[in-house]
Every structure is written in structure tokens, then in C-alpha cells.
Design a protein around this motif. Structure first.
Motif, short mmCIF file in Angstrom:
data_model
loop_
_atom_site.label_atom_id
_atom_site.label_comp_id
_atom_site.label_asym_id
_atom_site.label_seq_id
_atom_site.Cartn_x
_atom_site.Cartn_y
_atom_site.Cartn_z
N UNK A 63 128.85 -29.48 89.72
CA UNK A 63 127.58 -30.18 89.57
C UNK A 63 127.24 -30.43 88.10
N UNK A 64 128.10 -29.92 87.20
CA UNK A 64 127.93 -30.17 85.77
C UNK A 64 129.05 -31.05 85.21
N UNK A 65 129.71 -31.79 86.11
CA UNK A 65 130.76 -32.72 85.71
C UNK A 65 130.30 -34.14 86.07
N UNK A 66 130.34 -35.03 85.08
CA UNK A 66 129.86 -36.40 85.28
C UNK A 66 130.83 -37.39 84.64
N UNK A 67 130.92 -38.56 85.27
CA UNK A 67 131.76 -39.63 84.75
C UNK A 67 130.87 -40.72 84.17
N UNK A 68 131.09 -41.02 82.89
CA UNK A 68 130.26 -41.98 82.17
C UNK A 68 131.11 -43.19 81.82
N UNK B 26 134.87 -38.20 81.04
CA UNK B 26 134.26 -37.07 81.72
C UNK B 26 133.35 -36.35 80.73
N UNK B 27 132.11 -36.13 81.11
CA UNK B 27 131.16 -35.39 80.28
C UNK B 27 130.66 -34.18 81.06
N UNK B 28 130.48 -33.06 80.37
CA UNK B 28 130.03 -31.84 81.03
C UNK B 28 128.61 -31.48 80.59
N UNK B 29 127.85 -30.89 81.50
CA UNK B 29 126.50 -30.47 81.16
C UNK B 29 125.53 -30.63 82.32
N UNK B 30 124.29 -30.29 82.08
CA UNK B 30 123.25 -30.45 83.09
C UNK B 30 122.89 -31.92 83.24
N UNK B 31 122.53 -32.32 84.47
CA UNK B 31 122.28 -33.73 84.77
C UNK B 31 121.19 -34.33 83.88
N UNK B 32 120.12 -33.61 83.67
CA UNK B 32 119.02 -34.16 82.87
C UNK B 32 119.47 -34.46 81.45
N UNK B 33 120.24 -33.54 80.88
CA UNK B 33 120.74 -33.74 79.51
C UNK B 33 121.72 -34.91 79.46
#
Length: 304
Positions: free
Chosen positions: A182-187, A276-283
Motif C-alpha cells: 500500500x506504499x508502492x505507487x506507479x507515477x 515506482x515511488x514508495x511512501x504514504x499515499x498523501x505524500x
């Protein structure tokens, strides 16, 4: 009517060096491409390509002449030329493909925007290979080339470990479900990277390949086994440094996002498509929005 489907792809480790036998971790996506084929009486091939918004972005008609596919008019765009090349390569691999007096209407439908870099070409190739009843890797080698990991993703519905050994693909399905996903996002970086250009750049610049491949293989294994975001971040940071060293490129975080407090990793060809960016969704949302990047997809929404 026949319908064929293939998954999109993202390459988490071993970009570039997968071409030289490195062990790669690749992720099939929930977004893919569908190919629908209907038989008609007229001896022609009527093709239509539809984007993720339901719009027709390409259409053309082809005829059959002396066992090959041709265009019945003098105006020929690059997409038509490329499609003819793929279909004729498929016919070479299976001479019975598109043989006979019947014709076809074909509709190819993408589930992701054309510029996302999730494999509009590889999903098309794999679908055509299914239709033609041929080996998709052979069709890829005869047309686009590359490592073939994208074809493997097209055919699998879970994460895979992919390696080329003696010019043959080795594919192992694995589980890649992390407690921290849930702390992995694709930008999306709002630019399209040409895979063939990336491959040529790598071949022109690579150095110290053997030693770095050994280190990348170790990182791939450790990433698969990782159980904390701290370990995961450290591994992808080291991976970026190694690929930057071998290709003489600056990692994307250092070049564009130096003030980002977590980690960012390129996926596939550097300088384009998704990272791939890691971190909390809000940030993640606020940071990248401030930089002008608004297409952000969570791991659970992107990956099978």
C-alpha cells in the motif's frame, strides 16, 4: 468470433541487463489488450484499433496477394507498415495463417492509454501469435526484438522471474504480495520511451557487465524475499545506482526528484513511462502533483 487477451507489463528489476542474462522480476498488469476476430466472405483484412477511451485511433484494410498481405492503395502510414510486417512474419512462422478464400474483420482494444508504456506492442504481438497459433517469442524476435520479458508478462497472471539462458526464455511464476504494497505507487512521467532506442543506448554504453549482473541477480532475489519497506527501499536505491553505472545514466531520483524523501525507481527503459515511488499515499499525491505529475496508480490497482 474469436477473442484473445494479453496482459500489460512492468519490469521491476534488471532493466537493460536482462538482455545479457540477468535475472529479472517482472509484473503483469491488470491492464491489457483484447483482439477480436470475425470471419467475413470477402478476401480482405479490415483492421481497427481502439484506445482505452473507446476511440478508433487506427484503421486500414489489407488484401491478400500471392500469399502475402498488402495494402490496396498507395498511401501507407507507419502503423500500417508495421502491422503488415507483423502479420507477414506470423504467416512465415505458420504458412496456414490467413490462408484461404475468406477474410477477417479484426478489432484490437487497449485497456490503458497508448502512452503509458505498458506494452501496446507486446500485447498485440501475443494476441496475434495466439490467433496464428505460433510461438509469441519467435514472432517477437522476428519483429520488435528485445528480451521477451514483455511477452512472458502477456501470458502470465502473476509476478514472474524471467531470465534468458542460451537464447531461450526461462519463466517462473512467483507470489509478490507484500504487506507494504500500500506504499508502492506507479507515477507516469508524461513521456513515452521507445524500447528499441533504450536497448541501443544500453548496448552503446554498457560497461563492467558481468560483475553488475551478479549484483543485480542478488538484488532481485532479495527484493522477492523482502518483508519491510526499509529493506525494499535500500535494495531499489542500490539497483538504481548499479544500472546508472553500467549505462552511464543518472538515476531518475537524483536527476528530477532529488528532494523526494523516499525512493524512486525507473521501470524498463529509463527516462520515460512509469516510475515506482514508495511512501504514504498523501505524500506521494501531494509531492508529484507539485511537480506536475498527476497520473499515479497504486500497486493494487496496477498489478495482478
Amino acid at each position: 468470433m474469436q477473442t484473445f487477451y494479453s496482459h500489460g507489463k512492468l519490469l521491476l528489476t534488471a532493466e537493460y541487463v536482462v538482455l545479457d542474462g540477468a535475472t529479472a522480476l517482472a509484473l503483469p498488469t491488470k491492464f491489457g489488450q483484447t483482439l477480436t476476430v470475425e470471419i467475413i466472405d470477402e478476401a480482405k483484412l479490415a483492421w481497427q484499433s481502439i484506445d482505452s477511451e473507446g476511440r478508433i485511433w487506427f484503421e486500414d484494410e489489407f488484401t491478400f496477394l500471392n500469399g502475402e498481405i498488402t495494402i490496396p492503395h498507395t498511401i501507407c502510414n507507419d502503423v500500417s507498415k508495421r502491422l503488415i510486417e507483423i502479420l507477414n512474419a506470423a504467416k512465415t512462422l505458420n504458412p496456414d495463417f490467413l490462408k484461404g478464400e475468406k477474410g477477417y474483420t479484426v478489432s484490437s482494444k487497449l485497456e490503458f492509454p497508448n502512452d503509458w508504456g505498458l506494452g501496446s506492442s507486446s500485447t498485440l504481438l501475443n494476441n496475434i501469435a495466439q490467433w496464428a497459433n505460433i510461438d509469441a517469442f519467435a514472432l517477437s524476435n522476428a519483429t520488435f526484438g528485445g528480451s521477451g520479458y514483455d511477452i512472458a508478462c502477456a501470458q502470465n497472471d502473476s509476478a514472474i522471474v524471467y531470465q534468458i539462458e542460451n537464447s531461450k526464455p526461462l519463466i517462473k511464476s512467483i507470489s509478490f504480495n507484500k504487506e507494504f504494497q500500500d506504499r508502492l505507487f506507479f507515477v507516469h512521467l508524461n513521456r513515452k520511451q521507445n524500447s528499441r532506442d533504450s536497448i541501443n543506448m544500453y548496448r552503446d554504453n554498457k560497461t563492467n557487465t558481468k560483475v553488475i549482473i551478479q549484483k543485480i541477480n542478488s538484488i532481485t532475489s532479495k527484493l522477492i524475499a523482502s518483508d519491510s519497506i526499509i529493506t525494499f527501499n535500500a535494495l531499489i536505491e542500490e539497483h538504481e545506482r548499479l544500472i546508472g553505472e553500467i549505462t552511464n545514466q543518472t538515476p531518475i531520483k537524483k536527476r528530477l526528484f532529488n528532494d523526494f524523501k523516499n525512493q524512486i525507481k525507473s521501470l524498463g527503459g529509463w527516462n520515460g513511462d512509469f516510475v515506482l515511488a514508495t511512501g504514504e499515499k498523501e505524500y506521494i499525491d501531494s509531492y508529484f502533483a507539485s511537480k506536475g505529475y498527476t497520473t499515479i496508480v497504486s500497486f493494487k490497482d496496477m498489478i495482478l
